[in-house]
Motif scaffolding. Structure first.
Motif, short mmCIF file in Angstrom:
data_model
loop_
_atom_site.label_atom_id
_atom_site.label_comp_id
_atom_site.label_asym_id
_atom_site.label_seq_id
_atom_site.Cartn_x
_atom_site.Cartn_y
_atom_site.Cartn_z
N ASN A 1 0.16 -4.64 3.54
CA ASN A 1 -0.11 -5.24 2.13
C ASN A 1 -0.87 -6.55 2.63
O ASN A 1 -2.01 -6.75 2.19
N ALA A 2 -0.23 -7.28 3.66
CA ALA A 2 -0.90 -8.72 3.91
C ALA A 2 -2.20 -8.42 4.60
O ALA A 2 -3.20 -9.24 4.43
N ALA A 3 -2.29 -7.30 5.16
CA ALA A 3 -3.91 -6.97 5.83
C ALA A 3 -4.64 -6.32 4.57
O ALA A 3 -5.87 -6.05 5.10
N GLY A 4 -4.38 -6.29 3.51
CA GLY A 4 -5.40 -5.99 2.14
C GLY A 4 -5.36 -4.39 2.21
O GLY A 4 -6.13 -3.76 1.41
N ILE A 5 -4.32 -3.61 2.70
CA ILE A 5 -4.12 -2.31 2.45
C ILE A 5 -3.05 -2.10 1.38
O ILE A 5 -1.89 -2.28 1.80
N PRO A 6 -3.34 -1.85 0.16
CA PRO A 6 -2.29 -1.52 -0.83
C PRO A 6 -1.13 -0.56 -0.54
O PRO A 6 -1.76 0.43 0.01
N THR A 7 -0.12 -0.76 -0.26
CA THR A 7 0.94 0.17 0.14
C THR A 7 2.26 0.62 -1.00
O THR A 7 2.55 -0.11 -1.24
N TYR A 8 2.03 1.80 -1.08
CA TYR A 8 3.08 2.42 -1.93
C TYR A 8 4.01 3.09 -1.06
O TYR A 8 4.03 3.85 -0.24
N ASN A 9 5.42 2.51 -1.50
CA ASN A 9 6.61 2.92 -0.75
C ASN A 9 6.97 4.38 -1.84
O ASN A 9 7.55 4.08 -2.78
N TRP A 10 6.83 5.43 -1.20
CA TRP A 10 7.11 6.75 -1.87
C TRP A 10 7.71 7.40 -0.98
O TRP A 10 7.16 8.13 0.15
#
Ligand SMILES: [Zn+2]
Length: 481
Positions: A430-439
């Motif tokens: 997320n900090a690197a600009g890759i939106p991340t979904y924990n699923w």
């Protein structure tokens, strides 16, 4: 994550999604060949010890690397690397047509320590018993590593050509250790893991209560993790001549002040809508408290009553709690040293240094130093200033297929975006600009969460469902032919 409030919230998009559900396949158990493959990978990963103390993440990475090579993935699309020979990460690129930007899947291979004498079975043996798979990592998160590897290999074997590259990164040191693999890859091999968005199955999942699915959680927000060391020293002396200035009493007093302190009440773009929805579903008194809490200004008594639930308390506040103590050197000596560890989970929008300053203010004792302890255990006089990131927006191209498939696999179960009480490797992406979904497509009884605990186990049925879900889901989000 298991969260009572998440279990009770329905999303407004559900009705719309179930109308579209015809195009999503209902669950059918994987075929025998797929089960064989998925079981072999799962067993292999469990039986490779990947603890920080004596294990090797590299061994697990290499075992998976071999499977991809054997399956015909080009060696040039497989990367193995890390900061030292026990912490090598594996990155595999499954080539697509390039019509869209890549999707990244991340999974940590390391596991929490497990002692043979604490367990009923050997934690590093894969044991099938009474409809469960036992072993360290069966819930956190080798089951999902195995599912992702299986999904890639299975689709590849079928000749599936995605409309975008799919990248799988299996990594080190999520649970501890000094060599976090996601962090390392982003710093040292950023092009290898660059993606439009990412999935991290180290959170979220389907909550079961008495066998019934009650919610499918996607973690779209996380709290920041931080440890602080409280330390005080003292000349000490003979215990027959006590004096008021005592190292243990300093620490004990400070911890008592912490016990009586509550960090400010705060809601965000994910947690406020939850409580708004909950207020329409909870019993009368609780619903009334929630409305009073959501009002401007929020009602303090209502917050206090709702905070009696550990989950709701954690959702509304940064929390800090004493987790370890160490003091004194002899039964008959005044202590020359006392120290404590305080573990905090920090709400989005606040930094670790900000909380360190808060703690210093709460302890109000110049004889106590409050230092930050990083993930590798190193003690620092100051803490990082980076603030916890705001919640990730749920993109329709991720959410809609997810809702469709959840409706087909677990009919009537709402997909719920929530905030994780803990933190995962998604903080780095997320900090690197890759939106991340924990699923995670793993279904689990809320009463049977054993991650980090003894006799960790996964229901066999849950594993097969997860294997099949990711296969179907990847085909939906990566298009292709
Ligand atoms: Zn984990």
């Amino acid at each position: 994550m298991v969260n009572r409030f998440a279990a009770l919230v329905a999303t407004s998009t559900l009705a719309a999604s179930s109308m579209l559900a015809q195009s999503a396949p209902a669950y059918t158990a994987p075929d025998a060949a797929t089960k064989d493959l998925a079981l072999g990978i799962f067993r292999q990963l469990i039986e490779i010890n990947t603890t920080d103390s004596v294990g090797s993440v590299t061994a697990a990475s290499k075992a998976m690397q071999q499977r991809f090579l054997d399956a015909g993935f080009p060696a040039s699309d497989i990367y193995l690397g890390g900061p030292n020979d026990r912490k090598e990460n594996l990155v595999v690129r499954y080539r697509g047509t390039g019509a869209h930007a890549p999707i990244l899947f991340i999974g940590h291979e390391d596991v929490v320590e497990a002692r043979r004498e604490d367990w009923t079975t050997d934690p590093f043996q894969f044991v099938e018993k009474d409809g469960y798979f036992y072993g360290r990592g069966t819930q956190d998160m080798k089951e999902n590593d195995a599912i992702l590897v299986t999904t890639f290999l299975r689709l590849h074997k079928e000749g599936f050509k995605p409309d975008r590259d799919m990248i799988l990164a299996l990594t080190a040191d999520e649970e501890g250790g000094k060599s976090n693999g996601v962090d390392w890859l982003l710093k040292n091999q950023p092009d290898l893991v660059k993606a439009e968005f990412a999935f991290n199955p180290d959170g979220g999942g389907v909550e079961l209560q008495n066998g019934k699915a009650v919610s499918a959680d996607v973690d779209a927000s996380e709290k920041l993790y931080a440890d602080y060391r409280l330390l005080t020293t003292n000349p000490g002396g003979h215990s027959s001549l006590p004096v008021p200035d005592n190292a243990i009493y300093h620490i004990a007093d400070a911890l008592q002040r912490l016990q009586n302190y509550s960090f400010p009440f705060e809601l965000n773009a994910i947690t406020r809508p939850y409580f708004e929805k909950l207020a329409t579903m909870e019993p009368a008194q609780t619903a009334k408290d929630m409305r009073a809490m959501l009002a401007t200004p929020p009602d303090k008594d209502a917050i206090a009553r709702l905070s009696k639930s550990p989950e709701w308390n954690s959702t509304m506040h940064t929390t800090c709690v004493a987790t370890r103590l160490l003091a004194g050197h002899a039964n008959n000596a005044l202590p020359q040293m006392a120290q404590a560890n305080v573990n905090c989970r920090i709400l989005p929008g606040h930094s670790r240094e900000e909380v360190r300053q808060d703690l210093i203010r709460v302890f109000d004792d110049p004889k106590i130093t409050v230092d930050y302890v990083d993930d590798g255990g190193t003690v620092h006089g100051g803490a990082p200033d980076a603030k916890g990131l705001p919640p990730v927006a749920l993109q329709p191209e991720v959410l809609r297929p997810l809702e469709k498939l959840v409706a087909a696999y677990w009919p009537g179960t709402p997909v719920v975006a929530d905030m994780a009480d803990g933190a995962s490797d998604s903080v780095y992406t997320n900090a690197a600009g890759i939106p991340t979904y924990n699923w995670s497509a793993i279904e689990l009884e809320t009463s049977d969460v054993r991650a980090h605990g003894k006799d960790e186990r996964l229901p066999e049925a849950s594993y097969w469902k997860g294997v099949q879900f990711w296969y179907d889901y990847v085909k939906m989000i990566a298009g292709g032919s």
